[in-house]
Motif scaffolding. Structure first.
Motif, PDB file in Angstrom:
ATOM      1  N   UNK A 167      95.052  18.915  42.309  1.00 40.64           N
ATOM      2  CA  UNK A 167      95.398  19.075  43.697  1.00 40.64           C
ATOM      3  C   UNK A 167      94.740  18.066  44.640  1.00 40.64           C
ATOM      4  N   UNK A 168      95.194  17.805  45.681  1.00 41.01           N
ATOM      5  CA  UNK A 168      94.864  16.586  46.503  1.00 41.01           C
ATOM      6  C   UNK A 168      93.303  16.976  46.865  1.00 41.01           C
ATOM      7  N   UNK A 169      93.030  18.196  47.090  1.00 41.87           N
ATOM      8  CA  UNK A 169      91.553  18.281  47.412  1.00 41.87           C
ATOM      9  C   UNK A 169      90.598  18.222  46.276  1.00 41.87           C
ATOM     10  N   UNK A 170      91.052  18.341  45.145  1.00 42.82           N
ATOM     11  CA  UNK A 170      90.099  18.046  43.913  1.00 42.82           C
ATOM     12  C   UNK A 170      90.094  16.703  43.118  1.00 42.82           C
ATOM     13  N   UNK A 171      91.257  16.061  43.566  1.00 45.64           N
ATOM     14  CA  UNK A 171      91.200  14.385  42.915  1.00 45.64           C
ATOM     15  C   UNK A 171      89.684  14.016  42.828  1.00 45.64           C
ATOM     16  N   UNK A 172      89.558  13.207  41.530  1.00 42.79           N
ATOM     17  CA  UNK A 172      88.293  12.412  41.764  1.00 42.79           C
ATOM     18  C   UNK A 172      87.048  13.331  41.321  1.00 42.79           C
ATOM     19  N   UNK A 173      87.102  14.685  41.080  1.00 40.95           N
ATOM     20  CA  UNK A 173      85.881  15.483  40.995  1.00 40.95           C
ATOM     21  C   UNK A 173      85.775  15.835  39.545  1.00 40.95           C
ATOM     22  N   UNK A 174      86.411  15.380  38.542  1.00 43.70           N
ATOM     23  CA  UNK A 174      86.346  15.708  37.182  1.00 43.70           C
ATOM     24  C   UNK A 174      87.295  17.070  36.756  1.00 43.70           C
ATOM     25  N   UNK A 175      87.873  17.440  37.675  1.00 47.51           N
ATOM     26  CA  UNK A 175      88.813  18.547  37.272  1.00 47.51           C
ATOM     27  C   UNK A 175      89.902  18.117  35.894  1.00 47.51           C
ATOM     28  N   UNK A 176      90.380  16.894  36.168  1.00 47.33           N
ATOM     29  CA  UNK A 176      91.265  16.449  35.204  1.00 47.33           C
ATOM     30  C   UNK A 176      90.557  16.155  33.743  1.00 47.33           C
ATOM     31  N   UNK A 177      89.435  16.136  33.806  1.00 47.35           N
ATOM     32  CA  UNK A 177      88.607  15.817  32.471  1.00 47.35           C
ATOM     33  C   UNK A 177      88.328  17.106  31.777  1.00 47.35           C
ATOM     34  N   UNK A 178      87.981  18.086  32.798  1.00 47.58           N
ATOM     35  CA  UNK A 178      87.963  19.536  31.950  1.00 47.58           C
ATOM     36  C   UNK A 178      89.064  20.049  31.777  1.00 47.58           C
ATOM     37  N   UNK A 179      90.248  19.783  32.243  1.00 50.99           N
ATOM     38  CA  UNK A 179      91.565  20.229  31.944  1.00 50.99           C
ATOM     39  C   UNK A 179      92.009  19.688  30.746  1.00 50.99           C
ATOM     40  N   UNK A 180      91.889  18.254  30.681  1.00 44.37           N
ATOM     41  CA  UNK A 180      92.336  17.619  29.781  1.00 44.37           C
ATOM     42  C   UNK A 180      91.480  17.984  28.032  1.00 44.37           C
ATOM     43  N   UNK A 181      90.058  18.212  28.478  1.00 41.96           N
ATOM     44  CA  UNK A 181      89.362  18.605  27.332  1.00 41.96           C
ATOM     45  C   UNK A 181      89.812  19.987  26.498  1.00 41.96           C
ATOM     46  N   UNK A 182      90.252  20.906  27.620  1.00 39.31           N
ATOM     47  CA  UNK A 182      90.838  21.945  27.155  1.00 39.31           C
ATOM     48  C   UNK A 182      91.914  21.987  26.686  1.00 39.31           C
ATOM     49  N   UNK A 183      92.892  21.312  27.176  1.00 32.97           N
ATOM     50  CA  UNK A 183      94.350  20.857  26.508  1.00 32.97           C
ATOM     51  C   UNK A 183      94.252  20.662  25.152  1.00 32.97           C
ATOM     52  N   UNK A 184      93.601  19.643  24.976  1.00 33.36           N
ATOM     53  CA  UNK A 184      93.247  18.901  23.674  1.00 33.36           C
ATOM     54  C   UNK A 184      92.781  20.096  22.524  1.00 33.36           C
ATOM     55  N   UNK A 185      91.821  20.962  22.904  1.00 33.91           N
ATOM     56  CA  UNK A 185      91.543  21.875  22.121  1.00 33.91           C
ATOM     57  C   UNK A 185      92.369  22.730  21.842  1.00 33.91           C
ATOM     58  N   UNK A 186      93.205  23.288  22.982  1.00 28.56           N
ATOM     59  CA  UNK A 186      94.241  24.368  22.683  1.00 28.56           C
ATOM     60  C   UNK A 186      95.306  23.593  21.859  1.00 28.56           C
ATOM     61  N   UNK A 187      95.688  22.391  22.039  1.00 28.59           N
ATOM     62  CA  UNK A 187      96.462  21.791  21.198  1.00 28.59           C
ATOM     63  C   UNK A 187      96.184  21.567  19.717  1.00 28.59           C
TER      64      UNK A 187
END
Length: 166
Positions: free
Chosen positions: A86-106
């Motif tokens: 989201x625009x409000x959450x960019x640059x705050x580490x949300x992408x890293x948290x999501x990507x780590x979880x997506x890698x684990x799920x994959x």
């Protein structure tokens, strides 16, 4: 990101997910798409057990999902990454948290290779992919048009160290 809750994406999350997707589209450098699809179309083109949303209280901060790269069975362990914040959450580490979880799920779901095509202007996404262990494997020049303008795509790949290694 201590107050961020990750969970599987549910159909009722679509209004929030779709809005974040539309916000990414509005940047002009997140996707070739220019309007979100219906939930049914999006649902049919994404892997069912590799979809995650990030929430803080009742606000969706972002989402991540995988799409199959081909219907051919030989590519069954290869997924195309989508991560939108989201625009409000960019640059705050949300992408890293999501990507780590997506890698684990994959990896839990037998996917050995993740790939992404990123517009060169999308510096945040490029940095995220590099941080998460993706390697730049090339660039497709003028691969498609966005708003009538030819765009390049930088290609990234991440091979699992636990799935598909034998």
């Amino acid at each position: 990101m201590e107050h961020v809750e990750l969970r599987p994406m549910l159909p009722e999350d679509w209004p929030s997910v779709s809005k974040i997707y539309a916000d990414g589209m509005a940047t002009g450098y997140a996707t070739f798409e220019n309007q979100p699809p219906s939930y049914e179309a999006w649902n049919s083109s994404h892997i069912a057990n590799c979809r995650i949303v990030a929430f803080e209280e009742d606000q969706c901060l972002g989402w991540a999902a995988l799409s199959p790269v081909s219907s051919r069975c030989v590519y069954g362990g290869v997924g195309e990454v989508s991560v939108y914040i989201s625009k409000e959450a960019r640059g705050k580490g949300v992408g890293s948290v999501l990507m780590q979880a997506l890698i684990a799920q994959s990896e839990e779901n037998g996917i050995w290779t993740l790939q992404s095509g990123v517009f060169p202007e999308n510096i945040g996404s490029i940095k995220l992919h590099e941080k998460m262990g993706f390697r730049r494997i090339g660039k497709r020049e003028r691969i498609g048009k966005r708003d009538g303008v030819w765009k390049d795509n930088v290609l990234f790949e991440r091979r699992s160290k636990v799935v598909g290694i034998d």
